[in-house]
Scaffold this motif. Structure first.
Motif, PDB file in Angstrom:
ATOM      1  N   UNK A 303      47.660  11.832  -1.136  1.00 55.89           N
ATOM      2  CA  UNK A 303      47.915  12.766  -0.038  1.00 55.89           C
ATOM      3  C   UNK A 303      49.085  13.691  -0.368  1.00 55.89           C
ATOM      4  N   UNK A 304      50.134  13.132  -0.940  1.00 51.16           N
ATOM      5  CA  UNK A 304      51.301  13.942  -1.295  1.00 51.16           C
ATOM      6  C   UNK A 304      50.954  14.929  -2.413  1.00 51.16           C
ATOM      7  N   UNK A 305      50.117  14.497  -3.342  1.00 44.63           N
ATOM      8  CA  UNK A 305      49.680  15.395  -4.418  1.00 44.63           C
ATOM      9  C   UNK A 305      48.891  16.566  -3.835  1.00 44.63           C
ATOM     10  N   UNK A 306      48.079  16.285  -2.813  1.00 40.77           N
ATOM     11  CA  UNK A 306      47.314  17.345  -2.153  1.00 40.77           C
ATOM     12  C   UNK A 306      48.254  18.339  -1.470  1.00 40.77           C
ATOM     13  N   UNK A 307      49.279  17.835  -0.794  1.00 39.41           N
ATOM     14  CA  UNK A 307      50.258  18.706  -0.147  1.00 39.41           C
ATOM     15  C   UNK A 307      50.959  19.574  -1.196  1.00 39.41           C
ATOM     16  N   UNK A 308      51.285  18.966  -2.341  1.00 39.80           N
ATOM     17  CA  UNK A 308      51.938  19.717  -3.407  1.00 39.80           C
ATOM     18  C   UNK A 308      51.079  20.850  -3.924  1.00 39.80           C
ATOM     19  N   UNK A 309      49.778  20.601  -4.072  1.00 39.23           N
ATOM     20  CA  UNK A 309      48.885  21.654  -4.553  1.00 39.23           C
ATOM     21  C   UNK A 309      48.746  22.774  -3.529  1.00 39.23           C
ATOM     22  N   UNK A 310      48.797  22.417  -2.241  1.00 41.68           N
ATOM     23  CA  UNK A 310      48.754  23.462  -1.209  1.00 41.68           C
ATOM     24  C   UNK A 310      50.022  24.317  -1.264  1.00 41.68           C
ATOM     25  N   UNK A 311      51.168  23.662  -1.423  1.00 38.33           N
ATOM     26  CA  UNK A 311      52.431  24.399  -1.537  1.00 38.33           C
ATOM     27  C   UNK A 311      52.374  25.364  -2.721  1.00 38.33           C
ATOM     28  N   UNK A 312      51.787  24.903  -3.823  1.00 35.93           N
ATOM     29  CA  UNK A 312      51.652  25.758  -4.993  1.00 35.93           C
ATOM     30  C   UNK A 312      50.797  26.983  -4.686  1.00 35.93           C
ATOM     31  N   UNK A 369      55.677  17.091  -7.181  1.00 35.47           N
ATOM     32  CA  UNK A 369      56.332  18.141  -7.965  1.00 35.47           C
ATOM     33  C   UNK A 369      55.458  18.556  -9.148  1.00 35.47           C
ATOM     34  N   UNK A 370      54.628  17.622  -9.652  1.00 31.62           N
ATOM     35  CA  UNK A 370      53.658  17.978 -10.687  1.00 31.62           C
ATOM     36  C   UNK A 370      52.613  18.940 -10.127  1.00 31.62           C
ATOM     37  N   UNK A 371      52.146  18.642  -8.914  1.00 30.35           N
ATOM     38  CA  UNK A 371      51.075  19.429  -8.298  1.00 30.35           C
ATOM     39  C   UNK A 371      51.487  20.866  -8.005  1.00 30.35           C
ATOM     40  N   UNK A 372      52.777  21.105  -7.734  1.00 30.26           N
ATOM     41  CA  UNK A 372      53.178  22.471  -7.394  1.00 30.26           C
ATOM     42  C   UNK A 372      53.380  23.349  -8.624  1.00 30.26           C
ATOM     43  N   UNK A 373      53.387  22.731  -9.806  1.00 32.84           N
ATOM     44  CA  UNK A 373      53.670  23.533 -10.990  1.00 32.84           C
ATOM     45  C   UNK A 373      52.864  23.187 -12.219  1.00 32.84           C
ATOM     46  N   UNK A 374      53.302  22.198 -12.976  1.00 32.68           N
ATOM     47  CA  UNK A 374      52.739  21.962 -14.303  1.00 32.68           C
ATOM     48  C   UNK A 374      51.308  21.456 -14.279  1.00 32.68           C
ATOM     49  N   UNK A 375      50.805  21.009 -13.127  1.00 37.76           N
ATOM     50  CA  UNK A 375      49.413  20.558 -13.063  1.00 37.76           C
ATOM     51  C   UNK A 375      48.439  21.713 -12.937  1.00 37.76           C
ATOM     52  N   UNK A 376      48.879  22.849 -12.413  1.00 36.35           N
ATOM     53  CA  UNK A 376      47.950  23.940 -12.142  1.00 36.35           C
ATOM     54  C   UNK A 376      48.376  25.275 -12.778  1.00 36.35           C
ATOM     55  N   UNK A 377      49.668  25.560 -12.820  1.00 35.34           N
ATOM     56  CA  UNK A 377      50.115  26.869 -13.302  1.00 35.34           C
ATOM     57  C   UNK A 377      49.660  27.161 -14.739  1.00 35.34           C
ATOM     58  N   UNK A 378      49.651  26.182 -15.669  1.00 34.94           N
ATOM     59  CA  UNK A 378      49.128  26.486 -17.005  1.00 34.94           C
ATOM     60  C   UNK A 378      47.694  27.016 -16.987  1.00 34.94           C
ATOM     61  N   UNK A 379      46.865  26.515 -16.074  1.00 38.90           N
ATOM     62  CA  UNK A 379      45.485  26.979 -15.987  1.00 38.90           C
ATOM     63  C   UNK A 379      45.412  28.393 -15.399  1.00 38.90           C
ATOM     64  N   UNK A 380      46.419  28.773 -14.621  1.00 37.40           N
ATOM     65  CA  UNK A 380      46.486  30.136 -14.090  1.00 37.40           C
ATOM     66  C   UNK A 380      46.997  31.097 -15.159  1.00 37.40           C
TER      67      UNK A 380
END
Length: 474
Positions: A303-312, A369-380
Motif C-alpha cells: 500500500x505504501x509503495x502504491x502511495x509512493x508511485x502516486x506521489x511520483x 521512497x523507491x516508488x517515487x524515484x528510482x523505480x520509475x524515473x529511469x523508465x521515463x
C-alpha cells in the motif's frame, strides 16, 4: 477540464498499463503463494516444494523477461508498438491459464516464465509507446502511471491471495487479461512509429487522436509532425527504404552520453534492495524480528509503495526527474542502513523490545521512497534522452541488463542472507544507493518539460541552439 487530446492520451496510457497491473498481480501472487507451496496445504499434486525450488520460482521469471525484451523489441520495431502490446496480452492470458491447471512444479515454473515474459515486454514497450504518444508537458506524469498500475497490481495480488482461495485469484487475473487484450485492439498506433514507416496518412490520423486536433494545419500540429519527419529523414535506410541502425548513429557525443546514463540508471532499482524485498516479503519480516504478521506487513508495504508511485506521478512534471532520483536514492540509503543496523543489533542480542516498529517502518519507507524515484524515473528518462533512431535498440539492451541484475540479486539474496546475515545485505544496498545519488548529481541532465532537441543540447555542451521548425510539407 482536460482537453480532448489529453483525455485520449490518458485513456491510451491507462489501457496500455493494464498489462503492468496484471504483471504486478503476478508479483503480488508470489510471496503469499510461495508460503502456500512450502506448506502441507500446497495445491500441487506433486507435493511440498523445497526452499531451493522456492528460490527458483522467485527468480526464474527473469528468464522470460530477457526473452521478452528481445522478442517484443523486435515486434515493436518491425510490426508496431500496438502489435507488441497484443502479444503481451496473449502471453499474460496463457500464463494464468497455466497456473489454473498447474499440478506440479514444472507448470509453476512455466507460469513464472510466461509471466516474466509479459513483464519484460511491458517494461520494454509501454514506456516507449507512452513517450511517443505524449505531449512534452505531461510526458512524465503519463510515464509514471506505469509505476502506479504495477504497484496497484502488487497490492491487489497480496490482498486477493491472502483472503481468497488459489483458484478464485486466478479467475480474476484472467478477467483482467481479457480486458487488456480487447482494449489494446482499439488503440491507434504510435504516430512517431508510423512516420518512421512512412505511413504519413495513418500518422496524421493517429496524431489527431492523441492531440484532439481537428485543424491539421495548425502551427502546433505541423511543428510536431516536422519533428517526427526530421528524425525519420536523417535515419540510415537500406535499398528498400527501410530504416536501418548504423554504427555512426551510436557514436555521436549526445547519444553515447545518453546510452551511458541509461545503462547506469537502470541498475538503480534492482540494487536498491526493493526487488528482493517484494519477492521475499514474508521471510524478510520474520528474519527481522518484527511482531506484525507477515501478511499484514506485506500489505502495508504494498500500500505504501502504491502511495509512493502516486506521489511520483503528480510531482515528476513539477519537481523534475533529477530531484526525484536524488531524493529517492538518498532516502533508500538511509532506510537500508537503518534496517541493517536494527537487524545487526537484534542478532547480537541487544534488547529491542521498544523498537519492534523499526522493521516495518524502515522497509515501508524504503519501498515508498523507491516508488517515487528510482523505480520509475529511469523508465521515463530512457525514451526521453535517446535518439529515436537508436531508442528501440538501446532500450532492449538496457532492459536485458536490468533483468540480468534483478535475477542475480533475487537468486543470490537468500544465499547471501544465510551466509552473511540480512544486515550485511542491507548495508550493501545502502552503499549502492549513495553511489546512485552521486552519479545523478554529476551526470544526469534534467528532462522535465523539454523536447528531444532541448535534451540533446543539454547532453552536448558544444551543440548550437537547435532551430525549431513550424511547418512541414506533407
Amino acid at each position: 477540464m482536460l482537453s480532448k487530446g489529453t483525455r485520449n492520451q490518458y485513456f491510451a496510457t491507462i489501457c496500455a498499463n493494464l498489462s503492468t497491473l496484471i504483471y504486478g498481480l503476478s508479483v503480488g501472487w508470489l510471496s503469499p503463494n510461495l508460503e502456500l507451496l512450502l506448506s502441507d496445504a500446497t495445491p500441487l499434486s506433486s507435493g511440498v516444494i523445497s526452499s531451493s525450488e522456492a528460490g527458483w520460482i522467485g527468480s526464474i521469471g527473469t528468464v522470460g523477461c530477457v526473452v521478452a525484451v528481445l522478442i517484443c523489441g523486435w515486434v515493436a520495431e518491425m510490426v508496431g508498438r500496438k502489435a507488441a502490446l497484443v502479444l503481451i496480452g496473449v502471453t499474460q492470458l496463457a500464463s494464468w491459464v497455466v497456473v489454473l491447471f498447474a499440478s506440479d512444479l514444472t507448470m509453476i515454473y512455466a507460469f513464472r516464465i510466461l509471466g516474466g515474459f509479459a513483464g519484460g515486454g511491458t517494461f520494454s514497450i509501454v514506456p516507449m509507446f507512452v513517450s511517443e504518444i505524449s505531449e512534452d508537458r505531461i510526458r512524465g506524469t503519463l510515464g509514471a502511471i506505469l509505476s502506479i498500475t504495477c504497484n496497484l497490481g502488487i497490492l491487489i495480488g497480496f490482498i486477493l491471495c491472502y483472503y481468497l482461495d488459489y483458484y478464485t485469484v486466478t479467475y480474476i487475473a484472467l478477467a483482467f487479461c481479457i480486458l487488456f487484450s480487447v482494449g489494446c485492439m482499439f488503440l491507434p498506433e504510435s504516430p512517431q512509429y508510423l512516420i518512421t514507416k512512412e505511413k504519413k496518412e495513418r500518422a496524421i490520423e493517429s496524431l489527431c487522436f492523441y492531440r484532439g486536433e481537428d485543424d491539421q494545419e495548425s502551427s502546433k500540429f505541423l511543428s510536431e509532425l516536422a519533428r517526427f519527419k526530421d528524425t525519420q529523414s536523417s535515419a540510415t535506410k537500406d535499398s528498400n527504404g527501410r530504416v536501418q541502425l548504423h554504427i555512426k548513429d551510436l557514436l555521436s557525443k549526445p547519444t553515447l552520453k545518453g546510452i551511458l546514463i541509461c545503462v547506469i540508471v537502470m541498475m538503480f532499482h534492482p540494487m536498491s534492495g526493493s526487488v528482493p524485498l517484494i519477492t521475499f516479503t514474508d521471510s524478510i519480516f520474520r528474519e527481522s524480528g518484527s511482531d506484525l504478521p507477515p501478511a499484514t506487513c506485506a500489505m502495508i508495504v504494498a500500500a505504501i509503495q502504491l502511495v509512493g508511485s502516486y506521489v511520483s506521478s503528480v510531482t515528476v512534471d513539477k519537481a523534475g526527474r533529477k530531484v526525484l532520483l536524488i531524493t529517492s536514492a538518498l532516502g533508500c540509503a538511509i532506510c537500508s542502513a537503518t534496517m541493517g543496523t536494527y537487524t545487526f543489533l537484534n542478532v547480537v542480542g541487544v534488547d529491542l523490545t521498544y523498537f519492534k516498529w523499526i522493521p516495518v517502518t524502515t522497509l515501508s519507507g524504503l519501498v515508498f521512497i523507491t516508488a517515487i524515484g528510482i523505480a520509475i524515473v529511469p523508465f521515463i528518462i530512457m525514451p526521453e534522452i535517446l535518439d529515436p533512431r537508436v531508442r528501440g535498440f538501446v532500450i532492449t539492451w538496457c532492459l536485458l541488463e536490468f533483468h540480468a541484475v534483478a535475477f542475480m540479486v533475487v537468486k543470490l539474496f537468500p544465499t547471501v542472507v544465510e551466509k552473511f546475515g540480512l544486515y550485511s545485505v542491507m548495508w550493501f544496498f545502502s552503499c549502492c544507493c549513495v553511489a546512485a545519488a552521486t552519479f545523478v548529481i554529476f551526470y544526469v541532465p534534467e528532462t522535465k518539460g523539454k523536447s528531444f532537441e532541448e535534451i540533446t543540447e543539454s547532453l552536448d555542451s558544444e551543440k548550437k541552439n537547435v532551430p525549431k521548425r513550424t511547418s512541414l510539407d506533407v
